[in-house]
Design an enzyme around this catalytic site. Structure first.
Site, PDB file in Angstrom:
ATOM      1  N   CYS A  72     -11.736  80.256  11.778  1.00 30.43           N
ATOM      2  CA  CYS A  72     -11.711  78.813  11.998  1.00 30.43           C
ATOM      3  C   CYS A  72     -10.283  78.291  11.852  1.00 30.43           C
ATOM      4  CB  CYS A  72     -12.628  78.127  10.990  1.00 30.43           C
ATOM      5  SG  CYS A  72     -12.445  76.347  11.011  1.00 30.43           S
ATOM      6  N   CYS A 406     -31.511  74.493  -4.658  1.00 27.17           N
ATOM      7  CA  CYS A 406     -30.213  74.580  -3.976  1.00 27.17           C
ATOM      8  C   CYS A 406     -29.075  74.557  -4.997  1.00 27.17           C
ATOM      9  CB  CYS A 406     -30.067  73.464  -2.945  1.00 27.17           C
ATOM     10  SG  CYS A 406     -30.440  71.854  -3.603  1.00 27.17           S
TER      11      CYS A 406
END
Ligand code: SAH
Length: 493
Positions: A72, A406
């Protein structure tokens, strides 16, 4: 205390929850971004406190074999991802180990390993994007916030998003520039467009575009639609009125400008309706594996009532409904509850009920009405369970609790609290829904200690005999231990 601006040599020995490397220098933990376990580095101290410091790599003396070139372009600036500098094998290993460490240190477990289900791909996996919009010299651009700031880093092609999402972003930016639509400025509170939100149904291919605006109207809507309709799958355009300060993307009010205002998708062979506000796991493939694991761990029978707390649009409840006698979902966002009810209808599921409210309070109310859960599923936001939820679970005493989390730290805290209520951890599995990012999803199953004796097939008569005998002789050590545990649970010894 270490000295600011001084350079020290150290080896990276662990990672923080945010994925930064940790090196120990003179007994002090130094947090080093972009550092990989095992690397020997020269580190410049940027900030020094008594017990910890923050540093930057000046030079890597011994490189990790897991270090890779970043695919990226903006990875170093963008606050979206954390791990483009390492290969995925190391990322998966560190995530599984983070869960293991949390369960051991905070949850009081003694696990040697926590298995992980790594993602099959690290690219184009997200089904939702939220681009903040900014303006420079009269030209709009969108991307992601720089880590820890509200400064927008322009990102032409975000690798974890499907290409159509970037096409939506580009189309909206083009429209903004052409029609001189104003862009929101946080410092003045003026300007219209704040965020571009895109959601895609991975199976249906449908795309929902929701623009977050500091106002109630958008100029030149037909021209915007003209652009969006060229993108494959574009289905609906919604405005969300967001006139409050702060970084929330969505406001309270939604105005549908085109299409139905929601999209559909298929997950675990069920069809779901998704509005902008509804929670929906962002990695479709891995979410299916997560829910599959939840179903397996729940070990539901047709006689069971399953309570699904923090149920969102009912994904887990509905995926479990076929195996259960009845499922009850609780969710705090009214729109998600409406979606959950609609999702039950559209899948012809008749044994699911949904309630709107705080999970803990609603569960206590259900319990007071005499409703018992045989199996409970909890899937709370990062802060984990509150005291009411723990208390309701304690009173309802489900045979099994499947906890989808999470945040490993709050999960581990809640595991410790549930252990105090007579539960014990049966198994733990990390599931990577967020490749390249430091987040990790975990699923654990807890069972009431009494389960031991059900699983070990110790019948109550045998228990009585053994009570009378006091010291059994014809038992294997495992069986004896299980029976002792069952005795303790029933208060017999
Ligand atoms: N189980 C669902 C949603 C999990 S996300 C799924 O897998 O898709 C967590 C959900 O908890 C969100 O939908 C959020 O709106 C909801 N939530 C947050 N706080 C809550 C509370 N106090 N009581 C009930 N639900 C809550």
């Amino acid at each position: 205390m270490l000295t600011k601006s001084e350079i020290y040599e150290a080896t990276v020995c662990d990672y923080t929850a945010e994925g930064q490397g940790i090196a120990k220098v003179e007994g002090c933990a130094v947090f080093v971004p972009n550092a990989i376990f095992g690397e020997r580095c020269r580190i410049r101290i940027e900030r020094a406190q008594k017990t910890w410091a923050a540093g930057k790599i000046v030079e890597i003396l011994e490189k990790s074999p897991h270090r890779v070139n970043r695919e990226c372009e903006v990875a170093k600036l963008c606050g979206g991802c954390d791990f483009w500098h390492m290969d995925y094998a190391e990322e998966s290993r560190l995530k599984a180990d983070r869960v293991r460490q949390a369960l051991n240190r905070i949850g009081g477990e003694n696990l040697e390993e926590v298995p992980i289900l790594p993602a099959p791909t690290c690219q184009s996996y997200r089904n939702k994007a939220q681009y903040p919009v900014a303006q420079r010299k009269g030209k709009a651009y969108a991307g992601f916030f720089r880590a820890g700031t509200h400064q927008v880093v322009e990102n032409r092609r975000c690798l974890i998003l499907p290409e159509e999402m970037d096409q939506v972003k580009d189309a909206v930016i083009d429209y903004v520039d052409q029609f001189r639509v104003s862009v929101y400025d946080e410092t003045t509170g003026k300007g219209l467009l704040r965020h571009i939100y895109v959601r895609k149904g991975v199976v249906s291919g449908q795309i929902l575009v929701c623009l977050s605006v500091n106002g109630r109207k958008l100029p030149h809507v037909p021209e915007l639609l003209n652009r969006l309709q060229k993108i494959p799958g574009f289905t609906t355009l919604v405005l969300t009125v967001n006139q409050k300060q702060g970084n929330a993307v969505l406001g309270e009010e939604f105005i549908t400008l085109f299409g139905p205002g929601y999209i559909e998708d298929t997950l675990c062979n069920l069809n779901f309706r998704l509005s902008p506000r509804s929670f929906y796991q962002i990695n479709h493939h891995q979410a299916q594996r997560l829910y599959q694991a939840a179903i397996e761990q729940a070990q539901i029978t047709k006689a069971d009532t399953v309570l699904d707390l923090y149920c969102g649009v009912g994904t887990i409840s509905l995926a479990m409904a076929a195996a259960a006698g009845k499922v009850i979902g609780v969710e705090v966002i009214p729109q998600a509850v409406e979606d959950a009810k609609d999702n039950a209808r559209r899948n012809g599921i008749e044994n699911a009920e949904f309630f709107c409210g705080d999970a803990g309070k609603a569960a206590l109310e259900l319990e007071a009405k005499g409703i018992r859960a045989d199996v409970a599923v909890v899937d709370p936001p990062r802060k984990g369970l509150n005291a009411d939820t723990i208390e309701a679970l304690h009173r309802m005493s489900p045979r099994r609790i499947v906890y989808v989390s999470c945040d490993p730290a709050t999960l581990a805290r809640d595991v410790a609290l549930l252990k105090e209520k007579g539960y014990r951890l049966q198994n733990a599995l990390a599931v990577d829904l967020f490749p390249r990012c430091a987040h990790i999803e975990t699923i654990v199953c807890l069972s009431k200690l009494a389960d031991t004796h059900i699983e070990m097939e110790i019948d109550p008569e045998e228990l009585n005999t053994i009570t009378a005998k006091v010291s059994p002789t014809n038992l294997t050590p495992e069986r004896e231990a299980a029976i002792r545990e069952a005795f303790q649970y029933y208060g017999l010894i």
